[in-house]
Design a protein around this motif. Structure first.
Motif, PDB file in Angstrom:
ATOM      1  N   VAL A 193       0.851  -1.186   0.000  1.00  0.00           N
ATOM      2  CA  VAL A 193       0.000   0.000   0.000  1.00  0.00           C
ATOM      3  C   VAL A 193       0.889   1.239   0.000  1.00  0.00           C
ATOM      4  O   VAL A 193       2.086   1.173   0.313  1.00  0.00           O
ATOM      5  N   ALA A 194       0.280   2.358  -0.344  1.00  0.00           N
ATOM      6  CA  ALA A 194       0.893   3.668  -0.152  1.00  0.00           C
ATOM      7  C   ALA A 194      -0.167   4.545   0.492  1.00  0.00           C
ATOM      8  O   ALA A 194      -1.354   4.417   0.197  1.00  0.00           O
ATOM      9  N   VAL A 195       0.256   5.411   1.382  1.00  0.00           N
ATOM     10  CA  VAL A 195      -0.680   6.265   2.120  1.00  0.00           C
ATOM     11  C   VAL A 195      -0.527   7.703   1.653  1.00  0.00           C
ATOM     12  O   VAL A 195       0.599   8.227   1.582  1.00  0.00           O
ATOM     13  N   ALA A 196      -1.649   8.325   1.330  1.00  0.00           N
ATOM     14  CA  ALA A 196      -1.657   9.734   0.933  1.00  0.00           C
ATOM     15  C   ALA A 196      -2.288  10.564   2.044  1.00  0.00           C
ATOM     16  O   ALA A 196      -3.237  10.131   2.694  1.00  0.00           O
ATOM     17  N   VAL A 197      -1.746  11.748   2.245  1.00  0.00           N
ATOM     18  CA  VAL A 197      -2.296  12.718   3.197  1.00  0.00           C
ATOM     19  C   VAL A 197      -2.621  13.974   2.406  1.00  0.00           C
ATOM     20  O   VAL A 197      -1.785  14.457   1.620  1.00  0.00           O
ATOM     21  N   LEU A 198      -3.823  14.508   2.607  1.00  0.00           N
ATOM     22  CA  LEU A 198      -4.300  15.631   1.805  1.00  0.00           C
ATOM     23  C   LEU A 198      -4.527  16.869   2.653  1.00  0.00           C
ATOM     24  O   LEU A 198      -4.742  16.785   3.869  1.00  0.00           O
ATOM     25  N   LEU A 215      -9.149   3.176   0.130  1.00  0.00           N
ATOM     26  CA  LEU A 215      -9.798   3.485   1.401  1.00  0.00           C
ATOM     27  C   LEU A 215      -9.662   4.974   1.694  1.00  0.00           C
ATOM     28  O   LEU A 215      -8.579   5.548   1.550  1.00  0.00           O
ATOM     29  N   VAL A 216     -10.757   5.594   2.109  1.00  0.00           N
ATOM     30  CA  VAL A 216     -10.788   7.039   2.335  1.00  0.00           C
ATOM     31  C   VAL A 216     -11.198   7.319   3.774  1.00  0.00           C
ATOM     32  O   VAL A 216     -12.171   6.751   4.268  1.00  0.00           O
ATOM     33  N   ASP A 217     -10.456   8.185   4.444  1.00  0.00           N
ATOM     34  CA  ASP A 217     -10.830   8.661   5.774  1.00  0.00           C
ATOM     35  C   ASP A 217     -10.846  10.187   5.715  1.00  0.00           C
ATOM     36  O   ASP A 217      -9.804  10.835   5.687  1.00  0.00           O
ATOM     37  N   MET A 218     -12.058  10.771   5.692  1.00  0.00           N
ATOM     38  CA  MET A 218     -12.217  12.214   5.553  1.00  0.00           C
ATOM     39  C   MET A 218     -12.462  12.899   6.897  1.00  0.00           C
ATOM     40  O   MET A 218     -12.781  14.088   6.933  1.00  0.00           O
ATOM     41  N   GLU A 219     -12.344  12.180   8.000  1.00  0.00           N
ATOM     42  CA  GLU A 219     -12.761  12.717   9.287  1.00  0.00           C
ATOM     43  C   GLU A 219     -11.817  13.788   9.837  1.00  0.00           C
ATOM     44  O   GLU A 219     -12.256  14.768  10.408  1.00  0.00           O
ATOM     45  N   GLY A 220     -10.544  13.606   9.711  1.00  0.00           N
ATOM     46  CA  GLY A 220      -9.596  14.521  10.343  1.00  0.00           C
ATOM     47  C   GLY A 220      -9.374  15.794   9.541  1.00  0.00           C
ATOM     48  O   GLY A 220      -9.938  15.999   8.461  1.00  0.00           O
ATOM     49  N   GLU A 221      -8.525  16.677  10.097  1.00  0.00           N
ATOM     50  CA  GLU A 221      -8.183  17.903   9.381  1.00  0.00           C
ATOM     51  C   GLU A 221      -7.405  17.594   8.111  1.00  0.00           C
ATOM     52  O   GLU A 221      -7.477  18.346   7.141  1.00  0.00           O
ATOM     53  N   ARG A 222      -6.644  16.505   8.160  1.00  0.00           N
ATOM     54  CA  ARG A 222      -5.897  16.062   6.973  1.00  0.00           C
ATOM     55  C   ARG A 222      -6.466  14.720   6.511  1.00  0.00           C
ATOM     56  O   ARG A 222      -6.141  13.677   7.084  1.00  0.00           O
ATOM     57  N   PRO A 223      -7.324  14.709   5.510  1.00  0.00           N
ATOM     58  CA  PRO A 223      -7.869  13.432   5.009  1.00  0.00           C
ATOM     59  C   PRO A 223      -6.754  12.486   4.587  1.00  0.00           C
ATOM     60  O   PRO A 223      -5.681  12.912   4.145  1.00  0.00           O
ATOM     61  N   ARG A 224      -7.028  11.181   4.746  1.00  0.00           N
ATOM     62  CA  ARG A 224      -6.030  10.160   4.420  1.00  0.00           C
ATOM     63  C   ARG A 224      -6.614   9.157   3.429  1.00  0.00           C
ATOM     64  O   ARG A 224      -7.800   8.825   3.484  1.00  0.00           O
ATOM     65  N   LEU A 225      -5.763   8.692   2.538  1.00  0.00           N
ATOM     66  CA  LEU A 225      -6.135   7.661   1.573  1.00  0.00           C
ATOM     67  C   LEU A 225      -5.155   6.507   1.724  1.00  0.00           C
ATOM     68  O   LEU A 225      -3.952   6.720   1.875  1.00  0.00           O
ATOM     69  N   VAL A 226      -5.695   5.295   1.656  1.00  0.00           N
ATOM     70  CA  VAL A 226      -4.834   4.109   1.622  1.00  0.00           C
ATOM     71  C   VAL A 226      -5.013   3.487   0.241  1.00  0.00           C
ATOM     72  O   VAL A 226      -6.102   3.020  -0.112  1.00  0.00           O
ATOM     73  N   VAL A 227      -3.941   3.501  -0.535  1.00  0.00           N
ATOM     74  CA  VAL A 227      -3.992   3.072  -1.937  1.00  0.00           C
ATOM     75  C   VAL A 227      -3.391   1.679  -2.057  1.00  0.00           C
ATOM     76  O   VAL A 227      -2.195   1.497  -1.781  1.00  0.00           O
TER      77      VAL A 227
END
Length: 395
Positions: A193-198, A215-227
């Motif tokens: 996997v690779a993890v993105a921080v937006l 996988l998308v986690d939009m909850e925090g101040e910096r959304p995260r994606l697990v690719v």
């Protein structure tokens, strides 16, 4: 039309409701043999109870002539929810409703003839029948939408839990545990996997339109994606298009059990974006910015090394000249070429470079022949360039 005749029609229709309900259920079973019918506490199919109740309300609707039905059984909303639970669309349910209304209307038309209801009045009753169908369908659509929303909310909750588990520190191999949690959301556990921080472009920004397997986690101040499988052909291009308009960074490809490592690099890069050390406006790939990610965080160590290795520049004759010498030294270290190559890199005359190179030799002497010293000099000068410090001072 006389009220007595309407009442006669209603009485006859209500007498036939139990039999008609059985006929409709039998027709539904024949037309849709795969349907499963649940029963109530008495052992009677809930669908039969609902059909019977709906027919009674249908007769009431036709005989009183109101615009809309005053009541629709809750079970029709349950039917909509049930379609979601069984993984079906609403198409079959709407087909069932149409079948029921068609059979009901056929029977009502026969009763209308027996009660000598005029054709014009029967046409009005037919309109009521189709209005009733619309309301039943709307009730089921509402239940369907509610179930979809709950299902989506539960999946998001489980997905966020999976993301948290993936990005946690693990003292032992978590593959088996992660596989179970991944199965809960229908996610196939990848090898890498690779993890993105937006960084959100705006507070109300909607989630990027990434593919379902991301996988998308939009909850925090910096959304995260697990690719998953980030090195798969075309995956990087698809991701870049999906997050167009967002700033952020994606860490290196790592084994799934080491996802937190990819997260750390992505977070470090995003921190540099916020400080203005890396560019905004797109998804940066950490592998393309290794120099900045390695050198810039070590600022205290680099500054200490710079004080020891670049002290000679203070003796070179002023800030402007020190800058030119530092610029020339870095170009020479990077090219290891002669005066023409360094001059071409700097855009100056080769003779100017020869003069500066002689000065550099006078200042650093044999250190310029020592591979370790050359490495340290290039390290501190590259760091200065990354910081934007290696720019000409004002005149």
């Amino acid at each position: 039309m006389p009220q007595e005749r309407i009442q006669q029609f209603a009485d006859r229709a209500l007498e036939q409701v139990p039999e008609l309900a059985q006929d409709i259920l039998a027709a539904i079973r024949r037309e849709y043999p795969g349907l499963v019918f649940t029963v109530d506490e008495s052992g009677e199919p809930k669908a039969l109870v609902a059909i019977r109740h709906a027919l009674e309300l249908f007769v009431e609707q036709m005989t009183r002539g109101s615009d809309r039905p005053s009541e629709i059984p809750e079970v029709f909303r349950d039917f909509g929810r049930g379609e979601v639970a069984h993984g079906r669309s609403l198409d079959s349910l709407q087909g069932i409703y149409r079948l029921g209304v068609r059979l009901s209307w056929r029977r009502m038309a026969e009763i209308g003839q027996q009660a000598e209801i005029p054709s014009s009045a029967m046409y009005e009753l037919a309109e009521s029948a189709f209005e009733y169908l619309d309301v039943m369908v709307a009730q089921s659509v509402r239940g369907y939408a509610e179930a979809i929303a709950r299902q989506a909310g539960e999946r998001l909750r489980l997905q966020r839990l999976l993301v948290d588990l993936l990005l946690a520190e693990h003292r032992s191999d978590p593959s088996a545990f992660l596989a179970d949690r991944a199965a809960d959301v229908g996610w196939q556990l990848p090898e890498k996997v690779a993890v993105a921080v937006l960084l959100r472009p705006a507070a109300e920004a909607v989630a990027p339109a990434v593919r379902e397997e991301v996988l998308v986690d939009m909850e925090g101040e910096r959304p995260r994606l697990v690719v998953p499988e980030p090195d798969a052909p075309g995956r990087a291009e698809l991701l870049d298009r999906a997050v167009a308009g967002w700033s952020g960074a994606i860490g290196p490809s790592v084994p799934v059990a080491e996802a937190v490592t990819s997260l750390r690099w992505a977070e470090a890069a995003v921190g540099m974006i916020e400080q203005g050390l890396l560019p905004r406006g797109r998804l940066l790939h950490c592998g393309e910015h290794v120099e900045a990610l390695v050198l810039l965080p070590a600022s205290e160590l680099i500054d200490d090394l710079a004080r020891r290795r670049l002290a000679q520049l203070d003796e070179s004759g002023g800030p402007a000249h020190a800058h030119r010498l530092a610029e020339t030294l870095l170009a020479w270290l990077e090219t290891r070429g002669g005066a023409p190559e360094v001059a071409a890199r700097l855009g100056v005359h080769p003779q100017t470079v020869r003069y500066r190179l002689r000065q550099l030799r006078e200042l650093w002497g044999d250190d310029l022949d020592d591979p370790d010293r050359r490495f340290e000099l290039e390290l501190v000068l590259r760091t200065r360039r990354l910081r934007g410090d290696l720019v000409p001072p004002p005149d």
